[in-house]
Design an enzyme around this catalytic site. Sequence first.
Site, PDB file in Angstrom:
ATOM      1  N   TYR A   1       0.097  -1.825 -13.515  1.00  0.00           N
ATOM      2  CA  TYR A   1       1.089  -0.980 -12.859  1.00  0.00           C
ATOM      3  C   TYR A   1       1.948  -1.817 -11.914  1.00  0.00           C
ATOM      4  O   TYR A   1       3.182  -1.729 -11.929  1.00  0.00           O
ATOM      5  CB  TYR A   1       0.382   0.142 -12.089  1.00  0.00           C
ATOM      6  CG  TYR A   1       1.296   0.966 -11.229  1.00  0.00           C
ATOM      7  CD1 TYR A   1       2.024   2.026 -11.782  1.00  0.00           C
ATOM      8  CD2 TYR A   1       1.461   0.697  -9.868  1.00  0.00           C
ATOM      9  CE1 TYR A   1       2.881   2.782 -11.002  1.00  0.00           C
ATOM     10  CE2 TYR A   1       2.313   1.438  -9.083  1.00  0.00           C
ATOM     11  CZ  TYR A   1       3.026   2.485  -9.645  1.00  0.00           C
ATOM     12  OH  TYR A   1       3.877   3.225  -8.869  1.00  0.00           O
TER      13      TYR A   1
ATOM     14  N   SER B   1       3.794   2.790   2.695  1.00  0.00           N
ATOM     15  CA  SER B   1       3.034   1.975   1.766  1.00  0.00           C
ATOM     16  C   SER B   1       3.111   0.516   2.234  1.00  0.00           C
ATOM     17  O   SER B   1       3.739   0.222   3.245  1.00  0.00           O
ATOM     18  CB  SER B   1       3.694   2.165   0.409  1.00  0.00           C
ATOM     19  OG  SER B   1       3.106   1.343  -0.510  1.00  0.00           O
ATOM     20  N   LEU B   2       2.486  -0.377   1.493  1.00  0.00           N
ATOM     21  CA  LEU B   2       2.554  -1.799   1.848  1.00  0.00           C
ATOM     22  C   LEU B   2       3.129  -2.574   0.677  1.00  0.00           C
ATOM     23  O   LEU B   2       2.894  -2.216  -0.472  1.00  0.00           O
ATOM     24  CB  LEU B   2       1.146  -2.342   2.116  1.00  0.00           C
ATOM     25  CG  LEU B   2       0.406  -1.852   3.349  1.00  0.00           C
ATOM     26  CD1 LEU B   2      -1.029  -2.332   3.324  1.00  0.00           C
ATOM     27  CD2 LEU B   2       1.109  -2.359   4.603  1.00  0.00           C
TER      28      LEU B   2
ATOM     29  N   LYS C   1      -9.005  -4.056   2.110  1.00  0.00           N
ATOM     30  CA  LYS C   1      -8.145  -2.976   1.600  1.00  0.00           C
ATOM     31  C   LYS C   1      -9.043  -2.046   0.787  1.00  0.00           C
ATOM     32  O   LYS C   1      -9.626  -2.452  -0.219  1.00  0.00           O
ATOM     33  CB  LYS C   1      -7.036  -3.554   0.728  1.00  0.00           C
ATOM     34  CG  LYS C   1      -6.137  -2.482   0.129  1.00  0.00           C
ATOM     35  CD  LYS C   1      -4.865  -3.103  -0.393  1.00  0.00           C
ATOM     36  CE  LYS C   1      -3.991  -2.196  -1.237  1.00  0.00           C
ATOM     37  NZ  LYS C   1      -4.152  -0.798  -1.188  1.00  0.00           N
TER      38      LYS C   1
ATOM     39  N   ARG D   1      -1.485  11.738   1.806  1.00  0.00           N
ATOM     40  CA  ARG D   1      -0.269  10.994   2.098  1.00  0.00           C
ATOM     41  C   ARG D   1       0.978  11.714   1.578  1.00  0.00           C
ATOM     42  O   ARG D   1       2.033  11.652   2.182  1.00  0.00           O
ATOM     43  CB  ARG D   1      -0.338   9.593   1.510  1.00  0.00           C
ATOM     44  CG  ARG D   1       0.927   8.838   1.851  1.00  0.00           C
ATOM     45  CD  ARG D   1       0.791   7.381   1.682  1.00  0.00           C
ATOM     46  NE  ARG D   1       0.684   7.042   0.277  1.00  0.00           N
ATOM     47  CZ  ARG D   1       0.594   5.815  -0.164  1.00  0.00           C
ATOM     48  NH1 ARG D   1       0.579   4.825   0.684  1.00  0.00           N
ATOM     49  NH2 ARG D   1       0.504   5.568  -1.443  1.00  0.00           N
TER      50      ARG D   1
ATOM     51  N   GLU E   1      -9.079   6.101   4.627  1.00  0.00           N
ATOM     52  CA  GLU E   1      -9.213   6.355   3.189  1.00  0.00           C
ATOM     53  C   GLU E   1     -10.474   7.164   2.928  1.00  0.00           C
ATOM     54  O   GLU E   1     -11.527   6.927   3.529  1.00  0.00           O
ATOM     55  CB  GLU E   1      -9.368   5.027   2.427  1.00  0.00           C
ATOM     56  CG  GLU E   1      -8.215   4.072   2.566  1.00  0.00           C
ATOM     57  CD  GLU E   1      -7.093   4.290   1.561  1.00  0.00           C
ATOM     58  OE1 GLU E   1      -7.372   4.463   0.362  1.00  0.00           O
ATOM     59  OE2 GLU E   1      -5.924   4.287   1.983  1.00  0.00           O
TER      60      GLU E   1
ATOM     61  N   LYS F   1      -2.291  -7.957   8.804  1.00  0.00           N
ATOM     62  CA  LYS F   1      -1.366  -7.289   9.730  1.00  0.00           C
ATOM     63  C   LYS F   1      -1.160  -8.155  10.963  1.00  0.00           C
ATOM     64  O   LYS F   1      -2.126  -8.745  11.471  1.00  0.00           O
ATOM     65  CB  LYS F   1      -1.970  -5.961  10.226  1.00  0.00           C
ATOM     66  CG  LYS F   1      -2.378  -5.011   9.142  1.00  0.00           C
ATOM     67  CD  LYS F   1      -3.100  -3.773   9.703  1.00  0.00           C
ATOM     68  CE  LYS F   1      -3.450  -2.841   8.551  1.00  0.00           C
ATOM     69  NZ  LYS F   1      -4.298  -1.706   8.944  1.00  0.00           N
TER      70      LYS F   1
HETATM   71  S1  IVH Z   1      -2.444  -0.104   6.645  1.00  0.00           S
HETATM   72  C1  IVH Z   1       2.108   0.965   7.327  1.00  0.00           C
HETATM   73  N1  IVH Z   1      -4.869  -0.919   6.115  1.00  0.00           N
HETATM   74  O1  IVH Z   1      -3.357   0.910   0.955  1.00  0.00           O
HETATM   75  C2  IVH Z   1       0.982   0.593   6.439  1.00  0.00           C
HETATM   76  N2  IVH Z   1      -3.771   0.424   4.504  1.00  0.00           N
HETATM   77  O2  IVH Z   1      -1.119  -0.128  -0.554  1.00  0.00           O
HETATM   78  C3  IVH Z   1      -0.245   1.333   6.728  1.00  0.00           C
HETATM   79  N3  IVH Z   1      -5.110   0.951   2.525  1.00  0.00           N
HETATM   80  O3  IVH Z   1      -0.994   3.215   2.188  1.00  0.00           O
HETATM   81  C4  IVH Z   1      -1.376   1.007   5.848  1.00  0.00           C
HETATM   82  N4  IVH Z   1      -6.926  -0.138   3.156  1.00  0.00           N
HETATM   83  O4  IVH Z   1      -3.496   3.971   1.821  1.00  0.00           O
HETATM   84  C5  IVH Z   1      -3.809  -0.220   5.674  1.00  0.00           C
HETATM   85  N5  IVH Z   1      -7.035  -1.660   5.804  1.00  0.00           N
HETATM   86  C6  IVH Z   1      -5.993  -0.982   5.377  1.00  0.00           C
HETATM   87  C7  IVH Z   1      -6.000  -0.296   4.131  1.00  0.00           C
HETATM   88  C8  IVH Z   1      -4.852   0.387   3.724  1.00  0.00           C
HETATM   89  C9  IVH Z   1      -6.370   0.624   2.206  1.00  0.00           C
HETATM   90  C10 IVH Z   1      -4.216   1.753   1.672  1.00  0.00           C
HETATM   91  C11 IVH Z   1      -3.343   2.716   2.425  1.00  0.00           C
HETATM   92  C12 IVH Z   1      -1.947   2.204   2.199  1.00  0.00           C
HETATM   93  C13 IVH Z   1      -2.092   1.519   0.876  1.00  0.00           C
HETATM   94  C14 IVH Z   1      -1.000   0.503   0.664  1.00  0.00           C
END
Ligand code: IVH
Length: 664
Positions: A35, A81-82, A114, A135, A170, A287
Amino acid sequence: MPNTHKEIAKLRAEITKHDQLYYKDALPSIDDQAYDRLKAQLAELEAAVPEFDFSASPTQSVGDDRLEAFVSYTHRVPMLSLDNTYSMEELLEFGKRLEKRFPDQTLNYLVEPKIDGVAVSLTYEQGQFVRAVSRGNGAEGDDITQNVRPIKGLPMTLYDAPEILEVRGEIYMRHEEFERINATRETEGQQLYANPRNLAAGTIKLLDPAEARARALDIVLYGVGACEPARYFSHQAEIHEKLKTWGFSVLEKIWLTDGIEQAWTSIEDLDTLRQGFTYPTDGAVVKLDDFRLQDEAGFTSKAPRWAIAYKFEAERAETLLKEISLQIGRTGAVTPVALLEPVQLAGTTVSRATLHNEDEIRRKDIRPGDTVLVQKAGEIIPQVLSVNLSKRPADSVPFDFGAHLESLGIIAERDPNEAVWRITRKDDPIRQQRALQHFASRTCMDIENLGTAIVEQLVARGLAHNPADLYTLRIEQLLELDKFAEKSANNLIAALEASKTRCLWQLIHGLGIPHVGKQSAKDLEAYFDSLDAIASASEEALVEVDGVGSIMAQSLHAWFADPDHTTLIDRFRKYGLNFQSARIEIGDSALVGKIFVLTGSLPTLTRSEATAMIEQVGGRSSSSVSKKTDFVIAGEASGSKYAKAEKLGIVILDEDEFKHLIES
Ligand code: IVH
């Protein structure tokens, strides 16, 4: 250039289809990596034609999990999202960009696992848990409070908390729970869930809270959205500390690093540790730790510039394919499964992999005795990717599906319109067993005490060949079966009696009509109100039902046209099974066809109770307020929908007024 435009349109359509499957249906048909590759391809093409309209492109959005049946809620702070990457170079480039932006600063990155789960935002007001929201499209998500509240260990009260707090994390399902649920489904002959993430995503969107409670979900929190007053945090690392003090489940390990190179070393460290974590981890999130720098770095239209997700490649391993086993489903469909020499993959021992169908086996020329490459991506049920031809035994021959069936004594035919082999003979004992198991299963007629061993005996002894025969069983006959005593025999007879009053959709689902699952059965009940109306409906009438496509309509029509099935239905009628929808005579109700929108939390009714009441009088519930809305039922904290209803002059009712309206 026109070719690029065409290619863009094609990719957009394809990605939109996968977004629907992933976010709304929780049934992705490709793994994350495939994807992400499609999305990267599209972004590259779009970059070449900057004059093209981007507003509708899936590259500009975060997907959308909202469903019609849920009430949606606007996040105080959007859930973004990231950007993600699979490459170390791109991760280092991300660091270089930030170093350029902040030349005189030491850049500390926090590296977090993640989680491969389903994003959720929890709202606490004055320290009390008030709401859980998915979300959605990032700005507005579905209110899933009733399915999240029962999650073990989720604090309902926070001490010493800000007045308003959105906690982000999550929801996931543990492996053991995933396997427990799938094992039950397998014995009931139901389709298996592909991976824990899909099952978790499907569970939080169940409309029946009791059904959701029967599946154990877990949650892990890592971030904060809205926080009022805002003086609480200055660094991401502090958030983890505070979440822990408040009693949330938090990440098992995080790494505070100095510079992007160190962040990379931590990611490698994480990769070696992640298999021991309780939650599925498919990558790392890097981050900037300092919120002041985060604010300065800012956002693109969908993702922060101060964070990036690094995703691990799907895990692959070579192993021996010992045998191709054939499994038979409720409609007699035969599915090939590879039995493998057990191999460690993504933290689990893999000994089976799906082979989908005959064409797939032929395309990849997969043979018993081959050494195959198996992939487990995002914990999707392992797949056989390819055969290592250099290890193929000299005496190997191509797999002959038809001959294999014959050698097992299975009489099946290949449907000319599908890639599927099916046992078509209705008197085939295996097919009869599967049909009975399905009929008795929990999401059909829910007949307790009718397990696999009993069904096998009933068929073998000629006591039941089809579901109608079950209702003719007598105590004396049951007492002759192995391991049956007076008590168990009485229990089974009582369970059969109780099943006669099941909802109409349960009976429809239990019939095992090809392509008709639980949701379609519910849709059919809601539209037609009686089994007789469905049985006599034309294909044209059937496709009118929301959620019924032409293949399903054809299948339904053909099923009811079969004289054996007419006899079956007549017998069900004679034995007193319920053929009617639970709805009242809707022709009499003034609320038929009226559109209701529920918003906020009602004092006594849950969402599904209120929705059931609406549907009972022939009304429909919708998730968004528009000019077409007839009534808005508003509870506490109803927010933007209330305001919109007021603006459009729509009748707004509280719970008491709503109950009164329904009763009148
Ligand atoms: S931070 C502004 N931290 O992955 C960004 N996201 O692919 C806030 N996710 O939307 C997200 N583990 O649903 C963050 N340690 C983590 C995460 C995480 C999983 C998910 C989350 C995000 C998505 C992005």
